[in-house]
Design an enzyme around this catalytic site. Sequence first.
Site, PDB file in Angstrom:
ATOM      1  N   TYR A   1      18.849 -13.608 -17.634  1.00 37.67           N
ATOM      2  CA  TYR A   1      18.043 -12.537 -17.644  1.00 37.67           C
ATOM      3  C   TYR A   1      17.647 -12.008 -19.053  1.00 37.67           C
ATOM      4  CZ  TYR A   1      18.429 -11.786 -12.448  1.00 37.67           C
ATOM      5  OH  TYR A   1      18.513 -11.972 -11.220  1.00 37.67           O
TER       6      TYR A   1
ATOM      7  N   ILE B   1      19.017  -5.157  -3.587  1.00 37.85           N
ATOM      8  CA  ILE B   1      19.251  -4.868  -4.859  1.00 37.85           C
ATOM      9  C   ILE B   1      18.027  -4.575  -5.570  1.00 37.85           C
ATOM     10  CG2 ILE B   1      21.765  -5.671  -5.262  1.00 37.85           C
ATOM     11  CD1 ILE B   1      20.175  -8.247  -6.327  1.00 37.85           C
TER      12      ILE B   1
ATOM     13  N   LYS C   1      15.237  -3.555  -8.216  1.00 39.53           N
ATOM     14  CA  LYS C   1      15.063  -3.262  -9.674  1.00 39.53           C
ATOM     15  C   LYS C   1      14.173  -1.895  -9.803  1.00 39.53           C
ATOM     16  CE  LYS C   1      12.302  -3.842 -12.816  1.00 39.53           C
ATOM     17  NZ  LYS C   1      12.143  -4.776 -13.759  1.00 39.53           N
TER      18      LYS C   1
ATOM     19  N   ASN D   1      14.153   4.979  -4.365  1.00 33.11           N
ATOM     20  CA  ASN D   1      14.829   4.070  -3.508  1.00 33.11           C
ATOM     21  C   ASN D   1      16.272   4.440  -2.958  1.00 33.11           C
ATOM     22  OD1 ASN D   1      13.148   1.909  -4.555  1.00 33.11           O
ATOM     23  ND2 ASN D   1      14.519   1.494  -6.236  1.00 33.11           N
TER      24      ASN D   1
END
Length: 274
Positions: free
Chosen positions: A53, A230, A232, A242
């Site tokens: 990443y 998970i 982002k 979230n």
Amino acid sequence: MRTVKLADGTQVPVLGQGTWEMGRRWFRRRREIAALKTGIDLGMVCIDTAESYDDGGAERVVAEAIAGQRERVFLVTKVSADRATRATIPEACAASLRRLQTDVIDLYLVHWRGDVPLEETVDAFEKLRAEGKIRHWGTSNFDVADLEALGPGRCAVNQVLYHPEARGIEYDLLPWSQARGLLTMAYSPIGQAGRLLRHPTLLEVARRHDVTAAQVALAWGLRQPGVISIPKASRPRHVRANHAALALQLTPEDLRAIDAALPPPNEKQKLVIW
């Protein structure tokens, strides 16, 4: 925060935080760090990243976010498949440890299956575990045949794409994993590029509950046993949104509507890798 257990009893929150595309823009760095810290404060302490990443940039952002509170975090990172050899995994792990500013990785994944023999990757992972540099290891983007080739037992988690428009794993991979106690980590659980969040059925379900389509998508994925999501989020307010999805209980009517609009698979599908 609900949790699921690894084979050794380690508890992992069902809702964590992804970091894909973090670290790419210097002017977003403070906001990204603030978002991750907000999630940690809310109990979303499973943080997933990868050496690939932004060429380690996301790992550096994570390091800043967890500074001073490493013991609270279940830290996940990934080695690229082309570096998953006996010779190069130790180097890759050492580089990730430096960038993350920690002395141990909680869960170390091979990012996808490549040409390196799996037994070589497993041997390297087991050596790192024996040395105390990682606590658990697992896979990412592995299908049933890939997991069967690993052999029984030691793989802790398989990370795959899973959301209402990407349900292929429900045909065989997800039930196979659930039957064996292998946890599934769902990446991109609210889809990519915002398309899923404009789906009329998710918007209608969201309207009935006075929530967002993203929260519907998260609650939909979290209904499955043994699944960790998970998402982002690079803004603190999105992290809080979230987290609020944990309180959303979809009704049988909601689930039937989603199944009708975005049906589950009725045959084997090729594993989608994003």
